[in-house]
Design a protein around this motif. Sequence first.
Motif, short mmCIF file in Angstrom:
data_model
loop_
_atom_site.label_atom_id
_atom_site.label_comp_id
_atom_site.label_asym_id
_atom_site.label_seq_id
_atom_site.Cartn_x
_atom_site.Cartn_y
_atom_site.Cartn_z
N GLN A 71 1.05 -1.09 -0.21
CA GLN A 71 0.02 -0.03 -0.23
C GLN A 71 0.62 1.36 -0.27
O GLN A 71 0.59 1.81 -0.44
CB GLN A 71 -1.03 0.35 0.93
CG GLN A 71 -1.85 -1.49 1.13
CD GLN A 71 -2.86 -0.94 0.47
OE1 GLN A 71 -3.57 0.41 -0.09
NE2 GLN A 71 -2.76 -1.18 -0.61
N SER A 72 2.22 1.24 0.44
CA SER A 72 2.80 2.26 0.68
C SER A 72 4.83 1.90 0.55
O SER A 72 5.15 1.19 1.05
CB SER A 72 2.46 2.91 2.12
OG SER A 72 3.13 4.25 2.28
N LYS A 74 7.83 4.77 1.08
CA LYS A 74 8.41 5.87 1.04
C LYS A 74 9.72 5.81 1.32
O LYS A 74 10.28 5.31 1.61
CB LYS A 74 7.92 6.38 2.20
CG LYS A 74 8.46 7.50 2.93
CD LYS A 74 7.82 8.79 1.97
CE LYS A 74 8.72 10.58 2.38
NZ LYS A 74 8.01 11.56 1.16
N ARG A 137 -0.54 3.95 5.31
CA ARG A 137 0.34 4.41 4.84
C ARG A 137 1.75 4.63 5.74
O ARG A 137 0.77 4.54 7.04
CB ARG A 137 0.21 6.43 4.48
CG ARG A 137 -0.51 6.55 3.00
CD ARG A 137 0.14 6.28 2.17
NE ARG A 137 -0.43 6.98 1.01
CZ ARG A 137 -1.28 5.97 0.45
NH1 ARG A 137 -1.02 4.56 0.77
NH2 ARG A 137 -2.01 5.97 -1.02
N ASP A 202 -3.61 10.20 2.91
CA ASP A 202 -2.39 9.74 2.93
C ASP A 202 -1.83 11.08 3.42
O ASP A 202 -2.36 11.36 4.24
CB ASP A 202 -2.29 10.94 0.69
CG ASP A 202 -0.65 10.58 0.60
OD1 ASP A 202 -0.53 9.90 1.23
OD2 ASP A 202 -0.20 10.54 -0.27
#
Length: 202
Positions: A71-72, A74, A137, A202
């Motif tokens: 899903q996320s 970073k 997130r 988000d």
Amino acid sequence: MDSVGEMGYVTGNFKSTGTEAFATATNGLGALSSSCNNGEGNTASVFAVDASGADGPAFTWMTQIGCGAGQSVKVEGDHLYISGYLNEEATTVTTTPAPAGGQGSCTLTGKYGGYLAKISKADGKCVWAKDTPKNRRAVSDGTSVWAADYGGASVTYDATHSVQPNGAAAELDIFVAKYSAADGTAHWATTVGGVGREQLYD
């Protein structure tokens, strides 16, 4: 997706037995097979994509987390912090091609429905992976990691910690937890919201 310069890092899921057309499209990685159900199930994954070439993007590595959905992703410094959903079964995090020095020793059970992991930006090698609730997130500043989702029911974070929504039954609240970026140690978890629906995108 997140990116640094011409490198992109894409999470989601894929399903392949290594024989479909998808296998021939992953230039640089060869015929990929998903780790879930002998290639027949959706596997939460992260791909590193180099967009600098004149002939279009090329995959440089791919890390499979387990049966579920990414899903996320970073980027922070030399690492990626990734999160998502997992089905309830044991899994070992693996990378193609295999990183120098081995894969690492990251395993997950899926018992809480999700995961949070730190992997090397350079080669996809797992630094640590943690069983968590589902996460929509996750972000990091290199010292801490915050992971979040939303829902209308109690969320279990480990064998002794769960968090209740603030609102009435079936109303949605946001759930946030803080972890150490160094080793994934959990610090706290809480809800955000009250009466009515609170959702996170988000």
